[in-house]
Design an enzyme around this catalytic site. Structure first.
Site, PDB file in Angstrom:
ATOM      1  N   CYS A 198       0.815  -1.224   0.000  1.00 38.86           N
ATOM      2  CA  CYS A 198       0.000   0.000   0.000  1.00 38.86           C
ATOM      3  C   CYS A 198       0.844   1.268   0.000  1.00 38.86           C
ATOM      4  O   CYS A 198       0.364   2.338  -0.345  1.00 38.86           O
ATOM      5  CB  CYS A 198      -0.950   0.003   1.194  1.00 38.86           C
ATOM      6  SG  CYS A 198      -1.971  -1.459   1.242  1.00 38.86           S
TER       7      CYS A 198
ATOM      8  N   HIS B 278      -3.804   6.808   2.737  1.00 37.52           N
ATOM      9  CA  HIS B 278      -4.165   5.508   2.163  1.00 37.52           C
ATOM     10  C   HIS B 278      -5.533   5.116   2.722  1.00 37.52           C
ATOM     11  O   HIS B 278      -5.778   5.219   3.924  1.00 37.52           O
ATOM     12  CB  HIS B 278      -3.089   4.476   2.549  1.00 37.52           C
ATOM     13  CG  HIS B 278      -3.470   3.075   2.230  1.00 37.52           C
ATOM     14  ND1 HIS B 278      -3.968   2.715   1.005  1.00 37.52           N
ATOM     15  CD2 HIS B 278      -3.451   1.941   2.989  1.00 37.52           C
ATOM     16  CE1 HIS B 278      -4.222   1.413   1.018  1.00 37.52           C
ATOM     17  NE2 HIS B 278      -3.917   0.926   2.204  1.00 37.52           N
TER      18      HIS B 278
ATOM     19  N   ASN C 273     -10.089  -0.495  -0.314  1.00 43.81           N
ATOM     20  CA  ASN C 273      -8.630  -0.400  -0.203  1.00 43.81           C
ATOM     21  C   ASN C 273      -8.019  -0.892  -1.516  1.00 43.81           C
ATOM     22  O   ASN C 273      -8.092  -2.077  -1.833  1.00 43.81           O
ATOM     23  CB  ASN C 273      -8.172  -1.266   0.982  1.00 43.81           C
ATOM     24  CG  ASN C 273      -6.655  -1.296   1.147  1.00 43.81           C
ATOM     25  OD1 ASN C 273      -5.919  -0.841   0.276  1.00 43.81           O
ATOM     26  ND2 ASN C 273      -6.211  -1.852   2.262  1.00 43.81           N
TER      27      ASN C 273
HETATM   28  N1  ACO Z   1     -18.863  -9.253   8.630  1.00 46.68           N
HETATM   29  C1  ACO Z   1     -19.324  -9.516   9.859  1.00 46.68           C
HETATM   30  N2  ACO Z   1     -18.541  -9.824  10.888  1.00 46.68           N
HETATM   31  C2  ACO Z   1     -17.216  -9.864  10.656  1.00 46.68           C
HETATM   32  C3  ACO Z   1     -16.665  -9.605   9.388  1.00 46.68           C
HETATM   33  C4  ACO Z   1     -17.550  -9.302   8.354  1.00 46.68           C
HETATM   34  N3  ACO Z   1     -17.134  -9.017   7.095  1.00 46.68           N
HETATM   35  N4  ACO Z   1     -15.327  -9.723   9.478  1.00 46.68           N
HETATM   36  C5  ACO Z   1     -15.025 -10.039  10.742  1.00 46.68           C
HETATM   37  N5  ACO Z   1     -16.176 -10.145  11.469  1.00 46.68           N
HETATM   38  C6  ACO Z   1     -16.338 -10.460  12.884  1.00 46.68           C
HETATM   39  C7  ACO Z   1     -15.196 -11.275  13.415  1.00 46.68           C
HETATM   40  O1  ACO Z   1     -15.382 -12.640  13.145  1.00 46.68           O
HETATM   41  C8  ACO Z   1     -15.277 -10.972  14.900  1.00 46.68           C
HETATM   42  O2  ACO Z   1     -16.296 -11.738  15.459  1.00 46.68           O
HETATM   43  P1  ACO Z   1     -16.105 -12.414  16.918  1.00 46.68           P
HETATM   44  O3  ACO Z   1     -15.941 -11.226  17.836  1.00 46.68           O
HETATM   45  O4  ACO Z   1     -17.366 -13.171  17.098  1.00 46.68           O
HETATM   46  O5  ACO Z   1     -14.870 -13.230  16.811  1.00 46.68           O
HETATM   47  C9  ACO Z   1     -15.730  -9.517  14.921  1.00 46.68           C
HETATM   48  O6  ACO Z   1     -16.314  -9.257  13.645  1.00 46.68           O
HETATM   49  C10 ACO Z   1     -14.630  -8.530  15.174  1.00 46.68           C
HETATM   50  O7  ACO Z   1     -13.535  -8.870  14.327  1.00 46.68           O
HETATM   51  P2  ACO Z   1     -12.220  -8.023  14.267  1.00 46.68           P
HETATM   52  O8  ACO Z   1     -11.251  -8.660  13.311  1.00 46.68           O
HETATM   53  O9  ACO Z   1     -11.752  -7.744  15.659  1.00 46.68           O
HETATM   54  O10 ACO Z   1     -12.787  -6.665  13.628  1.00 46.68           O
HETATM   55  P3  ACO Z   1     -12.088  -5.282  13.512  1.00 46.68           P
HETATM   56  O11 ACO Z   1     -12.887  -4.272  14.179  1.00 46.68           O
HETATM   57  O12 ACO Z   1     -10.613  -5.353  13.828  1.00 46.68           O
HETATM   58  O13 ACO Z   1     -12.217  -4.999  11.939  1.00 46.68           O
HETATM   59  C11 ACO Z   1     -10.832  -4.969  10.016  1.00 46.68           C
HETATM   60  C12 ACO Z   1     -11.581  -5.831  11.020  1.00 46.68           C
HETATM   61  C13 ACO Z   1     -11.839  -4.125   9.295  1.00 46.68           C
HETATM   62  C14 ACO Z   1     -10.089  -5.876   9.037  1.00 46.68           C
HETATM   63  C15 ACO Z   1      -9.822  -4.056  10.750  1.00 46.68           C
HETATM   64  O14 ACO Z   1      -9.063  -4.803  11.656  1.00 46.68           O
HETATM   65  C16 ACO Z   1      -8.887  -3.305   9.840  1.00 46.68           C
HETATM   66  O15 ACO Z   1      -9.294  -2.469   9.049  1.00 46.68           O
HETATM   67  N6  ACO Z   1      -7.570  -3.551   9.973  1.00 46.68           N
HETATM   68  C17 ACO Z   1      -6.554  -2.798   9.245  1.00 46.68           C
HETATM   69  C18 ACO Z   1      -6.500  -3.150   7.809  1.00 46.68           C
HETATM   70  C19 ACO Z   1      -5.434  -2.323   7.118  1.00 46.68           C
HETATM   71  O16 ACO Z   1      -5.120  -1.217   7.515  1.00 46.68           O
HETATM   72  N7  ACO Z   1      -4.814  -2.805   6.083  1.00 46.68           N
HETATM   73  C20 ACO Z   1      -3.812  -1.968   5.458  1.00 46.68           C
HETATM   74  C21 ACO Z   1      -2.910  -2.688   4.687  1.00 46.68           C
HETATM   75  S1  ACO Z   1      -3.648  -3.756   3.494  1.00 46.68           S
HETATM   76  C22 ACO Z   1      -2.397  -4.180   2.379  1.00 46.68           C
HETATM   77  O17 ACO Z   1      -1.271  -3.882   2.563  1.00 46.68           O
HETATM   78  C23 ACO Z   1      -2.758  -4.926   1.119  1.00 46.68           C
END
Ligand code: ACO
Length: 332
Positions: free
Chosen positions: A118, A259, A289
């Site tokens: 990214c 980003h 993204n």
């Molecule tokens: N729909 C519904 N529920 C979901 C989904 C979904 N699509 N995805 C995950 N959940 C659930 C999980 O299973 C979990 O359930 P549980 O509590 O019963 O176990 C709950 O939601 C919370 O999951 P988390 O992974 O803790 O959710 P979080 O709030 O962290 O959001 C996300 C996930 C959106 C991926 C976030 O962590 C994020 O944006 N991280 C950073 C990503 C990023 O910056 N990437 C940049 C680089 S990418 C690259 O280089 C190509």
């Protein structure tokens, strides 16, 4: 501003391209256990663009590159260097930049790819800037192009909803010191190389081995929570570093163009930098993204809005697989 007297590099034209196919949160509701509400709340995303099944990144990279040259008013033959940033090249050999050279018409350019995930667009900016500073090159093009949908794991609901496809390109030209790109800060920490990765598809686990596909190795994997925490801190620090190097304060920044990984990350960083939301450009609800294409796609919208004039300061910042993180202050 600490000018070293060397030529600087100015973005003189920018172009973008988005594939036509649309993937909405509602579409995801049909294939995975998710809801539009969850995706909007946790990421801010609503829609992404996907390339066709028979398409890679070449087509959109060419479209963006041609638009950038048209916006810059330069002829293809004037481009001496093309650096294309991507995590999803058209094919492993040769470089995508070489594949698209004939279609772009940049017959005098040396063309190669870089992998900065990214942060790729800012990495490319920093690379090209060095060649311009030494006088080796006067006019160059950088491109960020991705087809992440091709490597999204549609059995993993926490990652597949995040990614979209697209391309953005910029033409850079040598300019007076103190104009154009005022600073770049860039970093890598390979200790975290496994928190965003695609383990298969390379030389260790080649994509043509059945067991690798069955183990779902040629797909993007991410430990989202860990990435989230690291992203906020790294974003913040690299922005401060780029601002310090340029000798400017956040008050002087007309647009912060981050980003587009997650609205919550962007808001947290904006808050900590003290940049009000009206000066932070967000378009992730429309494109998701798009990795190395993310910043130029957002910059394209800023330009189209008409709310960016010559001399305005822009802070661009990115974070991604590697880990890589980078930021740049640019005088428009
Ligand atoms: N729909 C519904 N529920 C979901 C989904 C979904 N699509 N995805 C995950 N959940 C659930 C999980 O299973 C979990 O359930 P549980 O509590 O019963 O176990 C709950 O939601 C919370 O999951 P988390 O992974 O803790 O959710 P979080 O709030 O962290 O959001 C996300 C996930 C959106 C991926 C976030 O962590 C994020 O944006 N991280 C950073 C990503 C990023 O910056 N990437 C940049 C680089 S990418 C690259 O280089 C190509």
């Amino acid at each position: 501003m600490h000018s070293n007297g060397l030529p600087s590099a100015r973005i003189i034209g920018l172009g973008t391209a988005l594939p036509a196919r649309i993937m909405t949160n509602k579409d995801f509701e049909q294939i995975i256990d998710t809801t539009d509400e969850w995706i909007v709340q946790r990421t801010g995303m609503k829609v992404r663009h996907y390339v066709r099944s028979d398409e890679g990144i070449a087509e959109i990279a060419v479209e963006a590159g041609k638009k950038a040259m048209a916006a810059a008013g330069v002829e293809p033959e004037e481009i001496e260097l093309v650096v294309l940033a991507t995590a999803t090249p058209e094919q492993p050999i040769p470089a995508t930049a070489a594949i698209i050279q004939p279609a772009l018409g940049v017959s005098n350019a040396v063309c190669f790819d870089i992998a900065g995930a990214c942060s790729g667009f800012i990495y490319a900016l920093q690379v090209v800037r060095q060649f311009i500073a030494t006088g080796e090159v006067k006019t160059a093009m950088i491109i960020g192009a991705e087809a992440l949908s091709k490597y999204s794991d549609f059995t993993d609901r926490s990652t597949c909803i995040l990614f979209g496809d697209g391309a953005g390109a910029a033409v850079l030209r040598a300019c007076e010191p103190g104009d154009g790109v005022l600073s770049c800060a860039w970093h890598t920490d390979g200790h975290y190389s496994d928190i965003i990765q695609m383990p298969g598809g390379g030389s260790k686990y080649p994509p043509h081995v059945k067991e690798h596909i069955e183990a779902r190795l040629p797909f993007i994997k991410m430990r989202g929570n860990e990435v989230f925490k690291l992203a906020v801190r790294a974003f913040l620090e690299v922005c401060q570093e780029a601002l310090g190097k340029a000798g400017v304060t956040t008050d002087e920044i007309r647009w912060f163009v981050p980003h587009q990984a997650n609205l919550r990350i962007i808001s947290a960083v904006g808050d900590r930098l003290g940049i009000p939301v009206e000066r932070i450009y967000v378009n992730l609800e429309k494109v998701g993204n798009t990795s190395s294409a993310s910043i130029p796609l957002a910059m394209g919208e800023v330009i189209d809005s008409g709310d960016l004039k010559r001399g305005d300061l822009v802070l661009m910042a990115a974070f991604g697989g590697g880990l890589t993180w980078a930021a740049s202050v640019v005088r428009w």
